[in-house]
Design a protein around this motif. Structure first.
Motif, PDB file in Angstrom:
ATOM      1  N   THR A   1       0.497  -1.028  -0.101  1.00 42.55           N
ATOM      2  CA  THR A   1      -0.233   0.303   0.136  1.00 42.55           C
ATOM      3  C   THR A   1       0.878   1.388  -0.190  1.00 42.55           C
ATOM      4  O   THR A   1       0.264   2.744  -0.321  1.00 42.55           O
TER       5      THR A   1
ATOM      6  N   SER B   1     -11.245   3.270  -1.607  1.00 42.00           N
ATOM      7  CA  SER B   1     -10.774   2.466  -0.332  1.00 42.00           C
ATOM      8  C   SER B   1     -11.200   0.976  -0.858  1.00 42.00           C
ATOM      9  O   SER B   1     -12.330   0.261  -0.665  1.00 42.00           O
ATOM     10  N   GLY B   2     -10.218   0.116  -0.390  1.00 44.16           N
ATOM     11  CA  GLY B   2     -10.686  -1.495  -0.748  1.00 44.16           C
ATOM     12  C   GLY B   2     -11.288  -2.063   0.025  1.00 44.16           C
ATOM     13  O   GLY B   2     -12.755  -2.595   0.309  1.00 44.16           O
ATOM     14  N   VAL B   3     -11.559  -0.976   1.487  1.00 46.20           N
ATOM     15  CA  VAL B   3     -12.385  -1.092   2.685  1.00 46.20           C
ATOM     16  C   VAL B   3     -13.663  -1.448   2.022  1.00 46.20           C
ATOM     17  O   VAL B   3     -14.702  -1.755   2.429  1.00 46.20           O
TER      18      VAL B   3
ATOM     19  N   ASN C   1     -15.660  -3.826   0.133  1.00 45.87           N
ATOM     20  CA  ASN C   1     -16.031  -4.761   0.996  1.00 45.87           C
ATOM     21  C   ASN C   1     -17.202  -4.208   1.199  1.00 45.87           C
ATOM     22  O   ASN C   1     -18.247  -5.092   1.075  1.00 45.87           O
TER      23      ASN C   1
ATOM     24  N   HIS D   1      -9.560 -10.289   6.001  1.00 44.70           N
ATOM     25  CA  HIS D   1      -9.404  -8.856   5.914  1.00 44.70           C
ATOM     26  C   HIS D   1     -11.218  -8.344   6.240  1.00 44.70           C
ATOM     27  O   HIS D   1     -10.756  -7.594   7.497  1.00 44.70           O
TER      28      HIS D   1
ATOM     29  N   GLU E   1     -10.895  -4.197   9.614  1.00 41.38           N
ATOM     30  CA  GLU E   1     -12.215  -3.398   9.175  1.00 41.38           C
ATOM     31  C   GLU E   1     -12.447  -2.830  10.125  1.00 41.38           C
ATOM     32  O   GLU E   1     -14.113  -2.276   9.519  1.00 41.38           O
TER      33      GLU E   1
ATOM     34  N   GLU F   1     -11.956 -14.382  -0.388  1.00 40.92           N
ATOM     35  CA  GLU F   1     -10.285 -13.995  -0.364  1.00 40.92           C
ATOM     36  C   GLU F   1      -9.400 -14.619  -1.503  1.00 40.92           C
ATOM     37  O   GLU F   1      -9.424 -15.690  -1.038  1.00 40.92           O
TER      38      GLU F   1
ATOM     39  N   ASP G   1     -13.020 -10.181  -1.916  1.00 41.38           N
ATOM     40  CA  ASP G   1     -12.336  -9.241  -1.716  1.00 41.38           C
ATOM     41  C   ASP G   1     -11.368 -10.007  -3.030  1.00 41.38           C
ATOM     42  O   ASP G   1      -9.894 -10.715  -2.446  1.00 41.38           O
TER      43      ASP G   1
ATOM     44  N   ALA H   1      -8.037  -7.650  -4.047  1.00 37.18           N
ATOM     45  CA  ALA H   1      -7.595  -6.583  -2.802  1.00 37.18           C
ATOM     46  C   ALA H   1      -6.397  -6.828  -4.094  1.00 37.18           C
ATOM     47  O   ALA H   1      -5.886  -6.078  -4.606  1.00 37.18           O
ATOM     48  N   ARG H   2      -5.936  -7.918  -3.746  1.00 39.56           N
ATOM     49  CA  ARG H   2      -4.981  -8.612  -4.494  1.00 39.56           C
ATOM     50  C   ARG H   2      -5.104  -9.949  -5.805  1.00 39.56           C
ATOM     51  O   ARG H   2      -4.609 -10.914  -5.321  1.00 39.56           O
TER      52      ARG H   2
ATOM     53  N   CYS I   1      -8.338  -3.648  -5.639  1.00 33.91           N
ATOM     54  CA  CYS I   1      -7.565  -2.862  -4.918  1.00 33.91           C
ATOM     55  C   CYS I   1      -6.820  -2.210  -6.159  1.00 33.91           C
ATOM     56  O   CYS I   1      -5.731  -3.358  -6.887  1.00 33.91           O
TER      57      CYS I   1
ATOM     58  N   SER J   1      -4.520   0.286  -5.503  1.00 27.49           N
ATOM     59  CA  SER J   1      -3.912   1.191  -4.393  1.00 27.49           C
ATOM     60  C   SER J   1      -2.398   0.010  -3.497  1.00 27.49           C
ATOM     61  O   SER J   1      -1.938   1.131  -3.069  1.00 27.49           O
ATOM     62  N   LYS J   2      -3.015  -1.165  -4.284  1.00 37.09           N
ATOM     63  CA  LYS J   2      -2.090  -1.665  -3.680  1.00 37.09           C
ATOM     64  C   LYS J   2      -0.483  -1.937  -3.938  1.00 37.09           C
ATOM     65  O   LYS J   2       0.009  -0.713  -4.477  1.00 37.09           O
TER      66      LYS J   2
END
Ligand SMILES: Cc1ncc(COP(=O)(O)O)c(C=O)c1O
Length: 341
Positions: free
Chosen positions: A10, A59-61, A64, A85, A90, A137, A168, A170-171, A196, A198-199
């Motif tokens: 991040t 955001s990722g949060v 979700n 996560h 969260e 995830e 999720d 995110a990655r 996401c 922004s990672k």
């Protein structure tokens, strides 16, 4: 002296190309649907993951949480990993914002299998909450990845109970890269995906929720409800476009660097690293001697321009990314030798 930051991916800075794109991005008011750059990013995200539509969130949060809110009603129960996560990082948002309960799955590998779904879905009984969602995830927070076949099995189990599945992701591109599949193959085993930017993909801000059109319309309303409607967000979406078109393809470099770091750490007798566990850009290790006090390591490193997080459950996690190269890894390894040796 260069600061080496391996706390997370991040921390990546926007690339020079992203900074230029931000300056030049055509923008409009996205709450009115007028921002051409956001619209372009949402269309590309949906297309890339094989979904009908997408919505850009900060955001990722939020990706979700908006997804959970859009799929559920207050009082429902959702099935998800005990260490995921959403549960661990969260701030309890799903309970607070959507009023849902958790049915956590606590497998040692943090994966969710069909049997978990079958076991945890509630019967149609007035005493029980209604099960309304399964959250997966991939990549997992423990650095592992879930194969497309495994995801498909769990997805089928959810469908046997008529449940939607949120991923999720995110990655997600890290998982896809590690598994040598297209991200859309993993996304196929989910109805909605939060991705996401922004990672490892280096955008300064932002995530995309991708899914069916009617769900994304609901998600847009939920995003607004929690204050996530953004105005000239094309400034940020311009970076997201570069994340999807260029940065996803370079994640292999981060994974190779993680392998390199793992190999360097494995040379040291005073620590334990499970090189087989390194699948993406995360390397977990612990001192070989459980009695060794490594609690001062983060401070020791910090004084030498290297940032890491303190150990969690006895494990240190080091994360490679676009702003870390092999010289940086060698510097970290040399300092670690001094500290532990
Ligand atoms: C698996 C997973 N999901 C979601 C998030 C949330 O992302 P953010 O903290 O940027 O909102 C993270 C952040 O690290 C994550 O690791």
């Amino acid at each position: 002296m260069k600061i080496i930051d391996m706390r997370s991916d991040t921390v990546t800075r926007p690339t020079p190309e992203m900074r230029r794109a931000m300056a030049e991005a055509p923008v409009g008011d996205d709450v009115y649907g007028d921002d051409p750059t956001v619209n372009q990013l949402e269309a590309l995200g949906a297309q890339t993951l094989g979904k009908e539509a997408a919505v850009f969130v900060p955001s990722g949060v939020m990706g979700n949480q908006v997804s959970i809110m859009a799929w559920t009603s207050p009082g429902d129960e959702i099935i998800l990993g005990a260490n995921c996560h959403i549960v661990q990082h969260e701030a309890g948002a799903a309970g607070r914002l959507s009023g849902v309960n958790y049915a956590p799955v606590a497998n040692p590998d943090d994966k969710i299998y069909p049997a978990d779904v079958h076991r945890l879905v509630r019967p149609d009984d007035i005493h029980c909450p209604r099960t309304s969602l399964v959250c997966l995830e991939n990549a997992l927070g423990n650095g592992d990845v879930v194969s497309a076949a495994q995801m498909a099995e769990t997805y089928r189990a959810a469908k046997e109970h008529g449940l939607p599945v949120h991923l999720d992701g995110a990655r997600l591109f890290n998982a896809a890269c590690a598994l040598k599949v297209e991200a859309r193959e993993l996304a196929a085993s989910a109805d909605s995906v939060s991705l996401c930017l922004s990672k490892g993909l280096c955008s300064p801000v932002g995530a995309l929720i991708c899914g069916p059109k009617d769900f994304i319309a609901k998600a847009r309303r939920c995003r607004k409800l929690i204050g996530g409607g953004m105005r000239q967000a094309g400034i940020l979406a311009a970076c997201g476009l570069i994340s999807l078109t260029k940065m996803a393809a370079r994640l292999k470099d981060d994974h190779d660097n993680a392998q390199y770091l793992g190999a360097r750490l494995a040379e040291m007798a005073f620590l334990k690293v499970d090189a087989d566990r390194i699948k993406i850009n995360m390397v977990y290790w612990q001192p070989a001697d459980p009695a060794f006090d490594a609690s001062g390591l983060a401070d020791y490193f910090k004084e030498r321009g290297i940032l890491i997080n303190p150990a969690d459950n006895g494990y240190f996690r080091l994360v490679t990314h676009n702003d870390v190269n092999r010289d940086d890894i060698d510097r970290l390894v040399a300092e670690l030798k001094k500290f532990m040796g």
